[in-house]
Structures are given as structure tokens and as C-alpha cells.
Scaffold this active site. Structure first.
Site, PDB file in Angstrom:
ATOM      1  N   GLU A 139       1.211  -1.167   0.008  1.00 55.18           N
ATOM      2  CA  GLU A 139      -0.160  -0.365   0.142  1.00 55.18           C
ATOM      3  C   GLU A 139       0.923   1.202  -0.447  1.00 55.18           C
ATOM      4  O   GLU A 139       0.792   2.384  -0.613  1.00 55.18           O
ATOM      5  CB  GLU A 139      -0.946   0.111   1.147  1.00 55.18           C
ATOM      6  CG  GLU A 139      -1.611   1.621   0.859  1.00 55.18           C
ATOM      7  CD  GLU A 139      -2.182   1.709   2.728  1.00 55.18           C
ATOM      8  OE1 GLU A 139      -1.900   0.442   4.001  1.00 55.18           O
ATOM      9  OE2 GLU A 139      -2.123   2.680   3.212  1.00 55.18           O
ATOM     10  N   ASP A 170       0.435   3.867  -3.073  1.00 57.37           N
ATOM     11  CA  ASP A 170       0.060   4.957  -3.199  1.00 57.37           C
ATOM     12  C   ASP A 170       1.046   6.294  -3.758  1.00 57.37           C
ATOM     13  O   ASP A 170       0.974   7.428  -4.645  1.00 57.37           O
ATOM     14  CB  ASP A 170       0.407   5.332  -1.507  1.00 57.37           C
ATOM     15  CG  ASP A 170      -0.195   7.058  -1.145  1.00 57.37           C
ATOM     16  OD1 ASP A 170      -1.343   7.493  -1.363  1.00 57.37           O
ATOM     17  OD2 ASP A 170       0.976   7.571  -0.439  1.00 57.37           O
ATOM     18  N   ASP A 206      -7.317   0.942   0.838  1.00 54.66           N
ATOM     19  CA  ASP A 206      -5.352   0.804   0.546  1.00 54.66           C
ATOM     20  C   ASP A 206      -5.322  -1.018   0.692  1.00 54.66           C
ATOM     21  O   ASP A 206      -3.934  -1.114  -0.192  1.00 54.66           O
ATOM     22  CB  ASP A 206      -6.617  -0.272   2.417  1.00 54.66           C
ATOM     23  CG  ASP A 206      -5.799   1.604   3.097  1.00 54.66           C
ATOM     24  OD1 ASP A 206      -6.235   2.397   2.858  1.00 54.66           O
ATOM     25  OD2 ASP A 206      -5.195   1.054   4.895  1.00 54.66           O
ATOM     26  N   GLU A 231      -4.495   0.426  -3.506  1.00 51.67           N
ATOM     27  CA  GLU A 231      -3.423   1.014  -3.714  1.00 51.67           C
ATOM     28  C   GLU A 231      -2.766  -0.434  -3.430  1.00 51.67           C
ATOM     29  O   GLU A 231      -1.410  -0.159  -3.821  1.00 51.67           O
ATOM     30  CB  GLU A 231      -3.545   1.764  -2.175  1.00 51.67           C
ATOM     31  CG  GLU A 231      -3.772   2.875  -2.527  1.00 51.67           C
ATOM     32  CD  GLU A 231      -4.014   3.969  -1.389  1.00 51.67           C
ATOM     33  OE1 GLU A 231      -3.405   5.252  -1.909  1.00 51.67           O
ATOM     34  OE2 GLU A 231      -3.455   3.888  -0.463  1.00 51.67           O
TER      35      GLU A 231
END
Lengths: 225, 225
Positions: free
Chosen positions: A40, A44, A113, A116
Site C-alpha cells: 500500500e 500510494d 488500502d 493501492e
């Protein structure tokens, strides 16, 4: 069709390393040595770059400030959860029974999450261009009308959206004092986040004072975020 | 050797489109239609991803939280300015005479922004891998000992570094009150940013209360940043 096959079909991407896919959908409530938090972290940054570049080209004369605001309106928990919901990501997550009972599959934070993490995983094994194709397609399907309108929203709305997305809480406004004769009253308001005052401003109506508070708060947050 | 050639030599990269290089070193004080702010927006995301991925591989068992902290200690104005200084970037910037007289070539913000813009420009014309080679080389030369030590720093130091980097100001601490008998005194301190209180905590010494304040502030900022 098993779940791992199903999710790859929905993503229109076939994983070379199936363990990477499993890692990306493993929530930390599963107390194994591996969960999706590291992916994650990577995903991101991948999405910030991909969406940043997309906006850079799409809005070729907009200032860097406008691009930042636009990106923040697209790469945040709310917007990513919308895409994750469309993909039905919640159904595929590996969760602990406790988190499952706690409604984990429907939690915005968990599914955004995981989205991502999935993008981070695809980046790791197939590179940036593969993620670009997949994610921009998802983005345009879920947000067919990306434009600068959101920038003309009033300050209170903008502040609320940012604080909801970043810290999951809405700002509150409090009247501090009012003064002056009736035809020329002045109001002092404060804006609070989690019960803490973050800015204070005056105006000749409560509404105007609230907008001034929100603008101050936005400028403050802009320096920190 | 002219300046544009010189900077390409220092970067070990030859631009295909020399206008992109010029854009990347044009500060906004030059009132032309084009300056380096949009490229800086892109470059910032490029560096977050490159350094994030570098740390992801280098520290293969560290938590996402540690990776975030490590990256924040590397991709910030201070650290980027150190690299930019090593490259003598300040000498090459296009500035207005006013900004020049104002010491613009030595300003950390100007040279770190220009470094980001240059990386954004290289990304645009040559892709992520080209920037990786160039930037990781610069990173390792300037920070030969990237490790987790910075994470064991005390909270006051960490908070100061973050606020200096993000908003250019250091936190201040104020004694709010002390109470209790001499052998069991309790101190309440507050930490202020730009004169505004952001957290308050108690401890059995002023130092302990300050550390507790800093930790609270860090946790608060973590939710916003």
C-alpha cells in the site's frame, strides 16, 4: 471460478506472481508475517505519480496549485473506495473473523488500502506503464467528468472534504462573540477539528465568518499536508 | 562551456528537448508564461515513488510506517537542497534581478524545487528508469549511510525536523503550570507552532512533558500529512 481468478479478471490483469496478489489483499488483521501495508505504501506513491501525470497532460495550462487540489480530490480514501467498490474488492479481502464481523469488507479504509496495494503489486512486477493502463481506465470510468469545478467550491465544503478524507472527521464551527450595533454587527467564529480550535476569524455575518475561518484553516493545512 | 551544457554534464544526462531543461530551471520570479512549478509538481511525485521503492527493497522487513518516516527524512527540502547544492544548481537558475539580490540562488526552497523540476523533466522525456539511475546515484552519494537510526531520534528532534521541512518553522514549548509537592512535581507544557498551541501534555519533569507534547503533535501531524 475461484476468487483469485475472479479478481484478476475484474482488474483485467493476470499476476505473474500469485503471492504478490495474495499479499495485496491480505489485511493486517490476519496475524501472518505478511500483509498489504508495505504494498500500500508503494501503491500510494504510484497512484500519486500516475494521476499527477494524467492531470499534468490533461490540464496543460493549470497551475501546480490547481493540479495538487485536483489530485487530492481523486487520490483519497473516498474516491479510491468508490473505485474499489465498483471492483467489489471487499469480497476478496483476507480478513480476520473479528474484522469480518466488524464489517471490514465494507470499510472505506480497508478497500481503498487494498486497491493501492494491488496497484503497488502490479507496479512491482510489471512496471509503471501497466498500472497506468489499468488505473487510468478505472479512474475515467468512475470519474467521467474530471474538471476544475471542484476548485470553485466554497471554502467550507472544501475544508470538510479534505478533513473527512484525511482524518475522517468534519470541522465544527462555534460562535466566539458578536459585537457592534444591529446594522453593523461583527461576528467572531472559530473552526474546530476533533474539538480543537484550528482557526478563528471575523465577518459581518456568521456565514461570512465561517467561510473566513475555513479559508484560514485551508491555508494552514496547505502548509502541512 | 555554456551553462546549459554544464548542468547536463553535472546531471550526467543529455536533454532531448532543451526547452524542458530551461523550464525546469526557470523560477517563478521570472514573469514569463512558463516556470518550473508544474514540473516540480510532477518531480515531487516521481521522487516519492523512486525513493519509496528504493527503501521498500533496501529494508525488506520494515513496516510501512518506518518506510514512510525514512522517506520523509530523505525527500524533504533540507535533503533535496543538500543534493542541489552539491550539483551547484543555484548557479544555473533563471531568476528575476530582485530574487537574485534577495539571495535566491542560495535559498533551500528554490534549489530543492529546481531539483524536483529537473527530475520531473527527465521523467517526462525519458521515463522513470532514467530518473531512477540519476537520482539514486545522487542520493547514495549524498546520504551514504541511509538507515533506521533517524527513527530512534527523540520526539522533539523529529518534530522540529518535520516542521522545519514542511512549514519552515520550529516548534516552541511553554510551561502552562506545575503542581504537586517538590518530590513529586508535575509539569504541564504546551507545544506551539507559529504561536498557536497544537498539543499539551504533562510529565514529571519539564523535559518529559516536552517529549510527551512532541509525541502528541507528531501523532496529530501524522494524521494530516
Amino acid at each position: 471460478m475461484d476468487k483469485l481468478k475472479q479478481i484478476q479478471k475484474l482488474l483485467k490483469y493476470e499476476f505473474k506472481n500469485i503471492n504478490l496478489l495474495k499479499e495485496a489483499i491480505t489485511h493486517k488483521s490476519i496475524k501472518s508475517s505478511i500483509n498489504n501495508e508495505r504494498l500500500e505504501f508503494l501503491g500510494d506513491a504510484v497512484l500519486d505519480l500516475i494521476v499527477g501525470e494524467y492531470l499534468y497532460h490533461k490540464f496543460s495550462t493549470q497551475s501546480e496549485g490547481d493540479l495538487s487540489k485536483l489530485r487530492a480530490s481523486l487520490v483519497n480514501e473516498d474516491s479510491l473506495a468508490k473505485i474499489a467498490k465498483e471492483l467489489k474488492l471487499g469480497e476478496f479481502l483476507y480478513l480476520s473473523p473479528a474484522e469480518e464481523n466488524n464489517g471490514g469488507r465494507d470499510k472505506q479504509s480497508l478497500i481503498s488500502d487494498a486497491l493501492e496495494a494491488l496497484m503497488g503489486a502490479i507496479y512491482l512486477e510489471s512496471g509503471l506503464d501497466s498500472v497506468k493502463v489499468i488505473f487510468i481506465d478505472l479512474l475515467e470510468k468512475n470519474f467521467p467528468d474530471i474538471n476544475l469545478n471542484s476548485l470553485t467550491k466554497d471554502y467550507k465544503t472544501t475544508l470538510q472534504e479534505i478533513t473527512q478524507a484525511q482524518i475522517g472527521t468534519a470541522p465544527k464551527y462555534e460562535l466566539i462573540s458578536s459585537s457592534g450595533p444591529d446594522h453593523k454587527k461583527s461576528f467572531e467564529m472559530a473552526v474546530l477539528l476533533n474539538g480543537k480550535e484550528i482557526a478563528r476569524a471575523t465577518g459581518n455575518s456568521k456565514k461570512a465568518a465561517e467561510q473566513a475561518c475555513a479559508l484560514k484553516a485551508l491555508e494552514m493545512l496547505k502548509n502541512i499536508i
